[in-house]
Scaffold this motif. Structure first.
Motif, PDB file in Angstrom:
ATOM      1  N   ASP A  30      12.698   8.752  -3.625  1.00  0.00           N
ATOM      2  CA  ASP A  30      12.459  10.447  -3.890  1.00  0.00           C
ATOM      3  C   ASP A  30      11.191  10.269  -3.156  1.00  0.00           C
ATOM      4  N   ARG A  31      10.199   9.812  -3.062  1.00  0.00           N
ATOM      5  CA  ARG A  31       8.751   9.720  -2.377  1.00  0.00           C
ATOM      6  C   ARG A  31       8.523   8.449  -1.278  1.00  0.00           C
ATOM      7  N   VAL A  32       9.566   7.993  -0.999  1.00  0.00           N
ATOM      8  CA  VAL A  32       8.995   6.908  -0.301  1.00  0.00           C
ATOM      9  C   VAL A  32       9.897   6.594   0.909  1.00  0.00           C
ATOM     10  N   TRP A  33       9.852   6.742   2.334  1.00  0.00           N
ATOM     11  CA  TRP A  33      10.305   6.664   3.151  1.00  0.00           C
ATOM     12  C   TRP A  33      10.188   5.462   3.963  1.00  0.00           C
TER      13      TRP A  33
ATOM     14  N   TRP B 258       1.010  -1.014   0.318  1.00  0.00           N
ATOM     15  CA  TRP B 258      -0.185   0.015  -0.202  1.00  0.00           C
ATOM     16  C   TRP B 258       0.887   1.083   0.258  1.00  0.00           C
ATOM     17  N   THR B 259       1.827   1.179   0.919  1.00  0.00           N
ATOM     18  CA  THR B 259       2.906   2.483   0.968  1.00  0.00           C
ATOM     19  C   THR B 259       3.198   2.821  -0.738  1.00  0.00           C
ATOM     20  N   ILE B 260       3.718   1.848  -1.686  1.00  0.00           N
ATOM     21  CA  ILE B 260       4.264   1.456  -2.984  1.00  0.00           C
ATOM     22  C   ILE B 260       2.314   2.474  -3.842  1.00  0.00           C
ATOM     23  N   ALA B 261       1.554   1.891  -3.931  1.00  0.00           N
ATOM     24  CA  ALA B 261       0.314   2.353  -4.409  1.00  0.00           C
ATOM     25  C   ALA B 261       0.579   3.889  -3.761  1.00  0.00           C
ATOM     26  N   ILE B 262       0.679   4.418  -3.111  1.00  0.00           N
ATOM     27  CA  ILE B 262       0.124   5.765  -2.911  1.00  0.00           C
ATOM     28  C   ILE B 262       1.335   6.375  -3.305  1.00  0.00           C
ATOM     29  N   ALA B 263       2.047   6.031  -3.047  1.00  0.00           N
ATOM     30  CA  ALA B 263       3.515   6.782  -3.619  1.00  0.00           C
ATOM     31  C   ALA B 263       3.490   7.094  -4.871  1.00  0.00           C
ATOM     32  N   GLN B 264       3.355   6.075  -5.918  1.00  0.00           N
ATOM     33  CA  GLN B 264       2.789   6.032  -7.015  1.00  0.00           C
ATOM     34  C   GLN B 264       1.645   6.423  -7.367  1.00  0.00           C
TER      35      GLN B 264
ATOM     36  N   GLU C 138       5.186  12.896  -0.659  1.00  0.00           N
ATOM     37  CA  GLU C 138       6.193  11.760  -0.301  1.00  0.00           C
ATOM     38  C   GLU C 138       5.571  10.682   1.101  1.00  0.00           C
ATOM     39  N   VAL C 139       5.256   9.262   0.419  1.00  0.00           N
ATOM     40  CA  VAL C 139       4.686   9.052   2.152  1.00  0.00           C
ATOM     41  C   VAL C 139       5.668   7.831   3.086  1.00  0.00           C
ATOM     42  N   ILE C 140       5.137   7.906   3.763  1.00  0.00           N
ATOM     43  CA  ILE C 140       6.444   7.193   5.173  1.00  0.00           C
ATOM     44  C   ILE C 140       5.655   6.097   5.489  1.00  0.00           C
TER      45      ILE C 140
ATOM     46  N   LYS D 276      11.060  -3.409  -1.805  1.00  0.00           N
ATOM     47  CA  LYS D 276      10.017  -3.174  -3.553  1.00  0.00           C
ATOM     48  C   LYS D 276      10.273  -1.851  -3.783  1.00  0.00           C
ATOM     49  N   VAL D 277      10.643  -1.254  -3.060  1.00  0.00           N
ATOM     50  CA  VAL D 277      10.923   0.496  -3.032  1.00  0.00           C
ATOM     51  C   VAL D 277      11.826   0.399  -3.751  1.00  0.00           C
TER      52      VAL D 277
END
Length: 241
Positions: A99-102, A61-67, A74-76, A91-92
């Motif tokens: 640049d968008r996921v932490w 879900w983190t990746i889906a949001i980042a996309q 950004e999404v943490i 996966k990240v």
């Protein structure tokens, strides 16, 4: 007691991490991806938003949001299990979303973020495993910006007379068996089906949202009620005239 419970649950998720994605696909018959996709379609997310994905697990879900975001959006991804976060980081890396996921490790009931920090908080299949759900909801409300939204995707319980006994049989008998056959982890998946069966109903969870202070609370059910997405909004700040 809560700390001991949390430590035990953390150990369980550390243990099942290598098989987590495969078992999710098997247990949900692949429908968990559809539930998340349907939920994402109902989220209005600005491209430069700052989001927090709690109990992020292996990061889907983190990746889906980042996309859906563009820098400086950004999404943490936040989770208490280091092995889960290691899988999420892979996966990240593969998705090239640095640049968008932490990713950050911590306790969802004691969030290390300032008040009014996020435009969106999501939590997928994680709230039921927290020992103090009211505390977690209070923390989420605190870190959301006024007018921002919490979205919670969770397993739920069907209440139709013809569907409910089938669902109960599946989770009490078949899910632990799948854990034994496909992951050699019968006890772990016995626990997970217990948390699913005994978690709040969709209407009870909506009430919990309201009691925590969220407004505009509503939900959508999937697969005859086997899962539900709940939505709640942090009240806007009202200035005295």
């Amino acid at each position: 007691m809560a700390n001991r419970y949390l430590h035990n649950v953390q150990g369980l998720f550390d243990t099942i991490a290598p098989n987590y994605d495969r078992m999710n696909n098997i247990i949900s018959l692949g429908t968990h991806r559809h539930w998340r996709k349907q939920t994402m379609q109902r989220i209005h997310l600005a491209p430069h938003a700052h989001a927090l994905d709690l109990c992020c697990g292996t990061g889907d879900w983190t990746i889906a949001i980042a996309q859906e975001l563009k820098a400086p959006g950004e999404v943490i991804g936040f989770d208490f299990s280091a092995p889960m976060l290691q899988l999420a980081q892979r996966k990240v890396d593969q998705a090239k979303l640095h640049d968008r996921v932490w990713l950050r490790r911590g306790n969802a009931m004691h969030l290390p973020f300032k008040d009014d920090s996020f435009d969106l908080v999501t939590i997928g299949f994680g709230l039921r495993n927290l020992p103090d759900k009211e505390r977690a909801l209070a923390e989420i409300l605190r870190v959301l910006k006024p007018g921002a939204q919490l979205v919670c995707l969770e397993t739920s319980q069907p209440d139709q007379p013809l569907i409910k006994p089938v669902w109960q049989f599946y989770f009490t008998k078949i899910v632990p068996l799948f854990g034994r056959l496909f992951a050699h982890q019968y006890q772990e998946y016995s626990y997970l089906q217990e948390t699913t069966r005994h978690f709040a109903s969709y209407s009870q969870l909506a009430t919990m949202f309201k009691q925590a202070g969220f407004q505009q609370v509503h939900y959508e059910r999937f697969n005859f009620g086997a899962a539900a997405a709940h939505f709640g909004t942090k009240p806007e700040v009202r200035h005295a005239n």
